[in-house]
Design a protein around this motif. Structure first.
Motif, PDB file in Angstrom:
ATOM      1  N   LEU A   1     -17.945 -12.465 -34.080  1.00 39.72           N
ATOM      2  CA  LEU A   1     -17.476 -13.722 -33.492  1.00 39.72           C
ATOM      3  C   LEU A   1     -17.943 -13.827 -32.042  1.00 39.72           C
ATOM      4  CD1 LEU A   1     -13.743 -13.658 -34.685  1.00 39.72           C
ATOM      5  CD2 LEU A   1     -15.506 -15.189 -35.561  1.00 39.72           C
ATOM      6  N   ASP A   2     -18.422 -15.002 -31.649  1.00 38.86           N
ATOM      7  CA  ASP A   2     -18.633 -15.317 -30.242  1.00 38.86           C
ATOM      8  C   ASP A   2     -17.361 -15.992 -29.739  1.00 38.86           C
ATOM      9  OD1 ASP A   2     -21.121 -14.283 -30.332  1.00 38.86           O
ATOM     10  OD2 ASP A   2     -22.209 -16.171 -30.151  1.00 38.86           O
ATOM     11  N   VAL A   3     -16.744 -15.407 -28.719  1.00 35.15           N
ATOM     12  CA  VAL A   3     -15.436 -15.868 -28.251  1.00 35.15           C
ATOM     13  C   VAL A   3     -15.546 -16.406 -26.825  1.00 35.15           C
ATOM     14  CG1 VAL A   3     -13.043 -15.191 -27.795  1.00 35.15           C
ATOM     15  CG2 VAL A   3     -14.293 -14.174 -29.715  1.00 35.15           C
ATOM     16  N   GLU A   4     -14.896 -17.544 -26.574  1.00 34.46           N
ATOM     17  CA  GLU A   4     -14.860 -18.131 -25.233  1.00 34.46           C
ATOM     18  C   GLU A   4     -13.415 -18.396 -24.832  1.00 34.46           C
ATOM     19  OE1 GLU A   4     -17.671 -21.301 -23.281  1.00 34.46           O
ATOM     20  OE2 GLU A   4     -16.023 -22.381 -24.246  1.00 34.46           O
ATOM     21  N   LEU A   5     -13.030 -17.928 -23.655  1.00 32.89           N
ATOM     22  CA  LEU A   5     -11.682 -18.145 -23.126  1.00 32.89           C
ATOM     23  C   LEU A   5     -11.746 -19.104 -21.946  1.00 32.89           C
ATOM     24  CD1 LEU A   5     -10.062 -14.586 -23.113  1.00 32.89           C
ATOM     25  CD2 LEU A   5      -9.347 -16.541 -24.476  1.00 32.89           C
ATOM     26  N   VAL A   6     -10.947 -20.172 -21.982  1.00 35.53           N
ATOM     27  CA  VAL A   6     -10.897 -21.163 -20.904  1.00 35.53           C
ATOM     28  C   VAL A   6      -9.450 -21.299 -20.451  1.00 35.53           C
ATOM     29  CG1 VAL A   6     -11.309 -23.558 -20.247  1.00 35.53           C
ATOM     30  CG2 VAL A   6     -12.893 -22.413 -21.819  1.00 35.53           C
TER      31      VAL A   6
ATOM     32  N   PRO B   1     -15.408 -20.019 -17.603  1.00 38.16           N
ATOM     33  CA  PRO B   1     -15.105 -19.499 -18.944  1.00 38.16           C
ATOM     34  C   PRO B   1     -15.525 -18.036 -19.082  1.00 38.16           C
ATOM     35  CG  PRO B   1     -16.226 -21.624 -19.071  1.00 38.16           C
ATOM     36  CD  PRO B   1     -16.323 -21.174 -17.641  1.00 38.16           C
ATOM     37  N   THR B   2     -14.742 -17.301 -19.844  1.00 37.94           N
ATOM     38  CA  THR B   2     -15.058 -15.899 -20.140  1.00 37.94           C
ATOM     39  C   THR B   2     -15.602 -15.810 -21.558  1.00 37.94           C
ATOM     40  OG1 THR B   2     -13.270 -15.135 -18.705  1.00 37.94           O
ATOM     41  CG2 THR B   2     -14.134 -13.564 -20.296  1.00 37.94           C
ATOM     42  N   LYS B   3     -16.796 -15.220 -21.697  1.00 37.63           N
ATOM     43  CA  LYS B   3     -17.415 -15.119 -23.007  1.00 37.63           C
ATOM     44  C   LYS B   3     -17.509 -13.650 -23.427  1.00 37.63           C
ATOM     45  CE  LYS B   3     -20.074 -19.391 -22.572  1.00 37.63           C
ATOM     46  NZ  LYS B   3     -21.398 -20.044 -22.695  1.00 37.63           N
TER      47      LYS B   3
ATOM     48  N   GLU C   1      -7.269 -21.571 -30.704  1.00 32.24           N
ATOM     49  CA  GLU C   1      -5.840 -21.318 -30.548  1.00 32.24           C
ATOM     50  C   GLU C   1      -5.479 -21.107 -29.084  1.00 32.24           C
ATOM     51  OE1 GLU C   1      -4.732 -17.599 -32.377  1.00 32.24           O
ATOM     52  OE2 GLU C   1      -6.695 -16.731 -32.008  1.00 32.24           O
ATOM     53  N   GLN C   2      -4.197 -21.254 -28.800  1.00 31.16           N
ATOM     54  CA  GLN C   2      -3.674 -21.047 -27.452  1.00 31.16           C
ATOM     55  C   GLN C   2      -3.103 -19.637 -27.356  1.00 31.16           C
ATOM     56  OE1 GLN C   2      -3.765 -23.581 -25.003  1.00 31.16           O
ATOM     57  NE2 GLN C   2      -4.994 -24.666 -26.528  1.00 31.16           N
ATOM     58  N   ILE C   3      -3.514 -18.899 -26.309  1.00 36.15           N
ATOM     59  CA  ILE C   3      -2.970 -17.564 -26.089  1.00 36.15           C
ATOM     60  C   ILE C   3      -2.499 -17.454 -24.634  1.00 36.15           C
ATOM     61  CG2 ILE C   3      -4.518 -16.567 -27.811  1.00 36.15           C
ATOM     62  CD1 ILE C   3      -6.075 -15.315 -25.438  1.00 36.15           C
ATOM     63  N   THR C   4      -1.684 -16.460 -24.368  1.00 34.23           N
ATOM     64  CA  THR C   4      -1.212 -16.206 -23.008  1.00 34.23           C
ATOM     65  C   THR C   4      -1.754 -14.862 -22.535  1.00 34.23           C
ATOM     66  OG1 THR C   4       0.825 -17.449 -23.403  1.00 34.23           O
ATOM     67  CG2 THR C   4       0.814 -15.933 -21.544  1.00 34.23           C
ATOM     68  N   LYS C   5      -2.378 -14.860 -21.371  1.00 28.68           N
ATOM     69  CA  LYS C   5      -2.907 -13.621 -20.798  1.00 28.68           C
ATOM     70  C   LYS C   5      -2.852 -13.694 -19.271  1.00 28.68           C
ATOM     71  CE  LYS C   5      -7.335 -12.803 -20.656  1.00 28.68           C
ATOM     72  NZ  LYS C   5      -7.727 -12.939 -19.258  1.00 28.68           N
ATOM     73  N   MET C   6      -3.061 -12.552 -18.663  1.00 29.87           N
ATOM     74  CA  MET C   6      -3.020 -12.458 -17.205  1.00 29.87           C
ATOM     75  C   MET C   6      -4.189 -13.209 -16.585  1.00 29.87           C
ATOM     76  SD  MET C   6      -1.373 -11.292 -14.633  1.00 29.87           S
ATOM     77  CE  MET C   6      -1.594 -10.928 -12.892  1.00 29.87           C
ATOM     78  N   SER C   7      -3.893 -14.059 -15.595  1.00 30.25           N
ATOM     79  CA  SER C   7      -4.920 -14.786 -14.851  1.00 30.25           C
ATOM     80  C   SER C   7      -5.115 -14.127 -13.492  1.00 30.25           C
ATOM     81  CB  SER C   7      -4.519 -16.259 -14.661  1.00 30.25           C
ATOM     82  OG  SER C   7      -5.354 -16.894 -13.715  1.00 30.25           O
TER      83      SER C   7
ATOM     84  N   TYR D   1      -4.374 -19.860 -22.081  1.00 30.77           N
ATOM     85  CA  TYR D   1      -5.818 -19.985 -22.260  1.00 30.77           C
ATOM     86  C   TYR D   1      -6.105 -20.578 -23.644  1.00 30.77           C
ATOM     87  CZ  TYR D   1      -6.816 -17.032 -18.182  1.00 30.77           C
ATOM     88  OH  TYR D   1      -6.926 -16.525 -16.917  1.00 30.77           O
ATOM     89  N   THR D   2      -7.190 -21.312 -23.727  1.00 31.69           N
ATOM     90  CA  THR D   2      -7.688 -21.768 -25.020  1.00 31.69           C
ATOM     91  C   THR D   2      -8.767 -20.802 -25.483  1.00 31.69           C
ATOM     92  OG1 THR D   2      -7.232 -24.097 -24.537  1.00 31.69           O
ATOM     93  CG2 THR D   2      -8.806 -23.632 -26.301  1.00 31.69           C
ATOM     94  N   LYS D   3      -8.533 -20.182 -26.620  1.00 29.17           N
ATOM     95  CA  LYS D   3      -9.490 -19.226 -27.186  1.00 29.17           C
ATOM     96  C   LYS D   3     -10.258 -19.905 -28.316  1.00 29.17           C
ATOM     97  CE  LYS D   3      -9.810 -14.692 -29.450  1.00 29.17           C
ATOM     98  NZ  LYS D   3      -9.046 -13.536 -29.965  1.00 29.17           N
ATOM     99  N   THR D   4     -11.554 -20.031 -28.151  1.00 31.59           N
ATOM    100  CA  THR D   4     -12.404 -20.658 -29.160  1.00 31.59           C
ATOM    101  C   THR D   4     -13.353 -19.610 -29.724  1.00 31.59           C
ATOM    102  OG1 THR D   4     -12.333 -22.752 -27.961  1.00 31.59           O
ATOM    103  CG2 THR D   4     -14.035 -22.515 -29.639  1.00 31.59           C
TER     104      THR D   4
END
Length: 498
Positions: free
Chosen positions: A235-240, A248-250, A279-285, A294-297
């Motif tokens: 999977l290619d994952v992007e966090l916004v 964005p974090t890839k 999906e929506q996730i919660t993580k340390m910013s 964060y939105t995880k795609t």
């Protein structure tokens, strides 16, 4: 003295020189008794010198050479056979006669709440590359608990290839012993000392984990395992961040199965898979110095040949302390297309083979229309030989080069909790389907399989196993070399599916 030779007496029958290994669980001995007498382990009462053998321990059950072991218990009543001269209809046959008439494969005996393991094995058996690797596996190669589990599964596969009920019973007993050694949590027992029902998904993961470490695809130590090649995707994952202006974090993630989460809006497998991809996730910013949303795609960048999908049907209910079940009806297809879940780059690579499928489909429609307009005599033509095109990319054996899949196994659960109820495997064999309910194997229709989508107390799908959709084209004398998008040869044709 772990190994002794005893005499087993059942009714009027006496079986001398039965070898018993007390290093194995008692269920192995009961499986041997089943092979001799046909009495199911759960119907057996095994006694020696006034002491009854338990399923989980040899404690107080002392065996010595030539000891006499008494077995009490009766076989299940068989349906009386009709006179030989009468015509036998399928509807009138009992399960044994039906299996013989239709050449049905062997099932796996239930040693007491072991249906979850039996169903898992029957589903995995539908993967020809995995089955072949297990049949060739060197059972003396060691490897700790993972090696013992792989060796036991190899023995079970060999027994299923025609070893008979006795060989299957003994192999299943050893497989259960190896599974318990690899995953002690699956050896839990109920209040009465009997084996507790376990979650089939946990069993599936444990077996696949062992196979991943013990079945390399080539002898080189740094090569990927067979499991990673044929079951593993990327999977290619992007966090916004939704709460701060962060770049964005890839990243890249691997998977051995996809999850279909069941919500009120999910009615079809495809929509359940799509919802998990965004999906929506919660993580340390780091920017905000606190947890943020964060939105995880996710997009698939590598498709495996065999795609495992788990319906997330169980959730922990604190009040009852059980994994309660979501009974909601979620439809799944016999043919699955995951093109929309892939990255644009992978979609581009999938296009050539997808076009070949489309061309063949259009040609079939035109041929059908043409045949309809011709006389009956003109329509009689010699069937052409077929060429099977590879389902993987030339430089990635074990991948899927079209995005098209065909359902080949369904593992179902009936009941209200993962730690109770009953598990069954429904497997494809050619164009037909079989229901493998422990040691009972019966033919079923595609419609019956599609009714396993849930919605009530009947069996509902828990794990799905999709295999690659195979493209067969009419064989031509000068068939052009098949290439992928790179223009390179696509490789040798795959092993035909069983």
């Amino acid at each position: 003295m772990p190994k002794v030779s005893v005499k087993v007496k059942w009714g009027k029958e006496m079986y001398p020189d039965v070898e018993v290994n007390t290093d194995d669980d008692p269920v192995v001995f009961k499986a041997q008794i089943f092979a001799l007498t046909g009495v199911q382990p759960e119907r057996q009462k095994v006694v020696c010198k006034g002491v009854t053998l338990r399923d989980d321990s040899w404690a107080n059950f002392k065996l010595s050479n030539k000891a006499l072991v008494l077995v009490m218990g009766s076989k299940e009543e068989d349906v009386p056979a009709a006179p030989v001269e009468q015509t036998r209809f399928v509807e009138d046959m009992n399960e044994s006669e039906l299996a013989s008439a239709l050449d049905l494969p062997d099932g796996l005996i239930n040693l007491g709440n072991t249906c979850y393991m039996n169903a898992t094995v029957q589903c995995l058996k539908t993967v020809p590359e995995l089955r072949t690797a297990l049949l060739k596996y060197d059972q003396s190669s060691g490897g700790g608990t993972a090696g013992a589990l792989t060796s036991a599964l190899s023995e079970t596969m060999r027994a299923l290839e025609g070893g008979g009920a006795g060989a299957c019973a003994a192999a299943v007993a050893r497989l259960l012993h190896a599974l318990h050694a690899a995953a002690p949590r699956l050896a839990e027992r109920g209040a009465g000392g009997q084996l507790a029902q376990q979650d089939a998904s946990e069993c599936w993961s444990e077996i696949v984990r062992a196979l991943r470490s013990r079945l390399p695809i080539t002898p080189e130590p740094d090569s990927k395992s067979l499991v990673e090649k044929y079951f593993g995707g990327t999977l290619d994952v992007e966090l916004v961040c939704s709460e701060a202006d962060e770049p964005p974090t890839k990243s890249s993630e691997t998977f051995l199965q996809l999850s279909c989460f069941i919500s009120q809006d999910v009615k079809y497998l495809q929509s359940g898979l799509r919802s998990k991809m965004s999906e929506q996730i919660t993580k340390m910013s780091d920017t905000l110095g606190r947890d943020a949303v964060y939105t995880k795609t996710s997009k698939i960048s590598r498709l495996p040949a065999y795609l495992t999908v788990q319906f997330v049907r169980f959730f922990f209910k604190e009040k009852e302390s059980i994994n309660a079940k979501i009974l909601k009806d979620v439809k799944f297809p016999l043919e699955l297309d995951v093109y929309e879940l892939c990255t644009p780059e992978l979609q581009e690579r999938l296009a050539p083979m997808r076009n070949r499928f489309k061309e063949l489909e259009d040609a079939s429609v035109e041929s059908a229309l043409g045949t309809k307009n011709k006389s009956h005599g003109d329509s009689k033509k010699e069937a052409k030989r077929k060429t099977i095109l590879p389902y993987w990319f030339h430089n990635d054996v074990g991948s899927n080069n079209s995005g098209y899949y065909r359902l080949q196994a369904v593992l179902t659960h009936r009941g209200r909790s993962s730690s109770s109820g009953h598990y069954v495997a429904w497997v494809a064999r050619g164009d037909n389907w079989l229901r493998c309910d422990d040691d009972t194997v019966t033919p079923v229709t595609e419609d019956e399989v599609l009714k396993l989508s849930g919605g009530g107390d009947w069996h509902c799908a828990y794990l799905l196993l999709y295999g690659p959709k195979i493209l067969e084209i009419p064989h031509e004398e000068e068939e052009p070399m098949v290439t992928d998008i790179t223009g390179e040869p696509a490789g040798d044709p795959p092993t035909a599916l069983a």
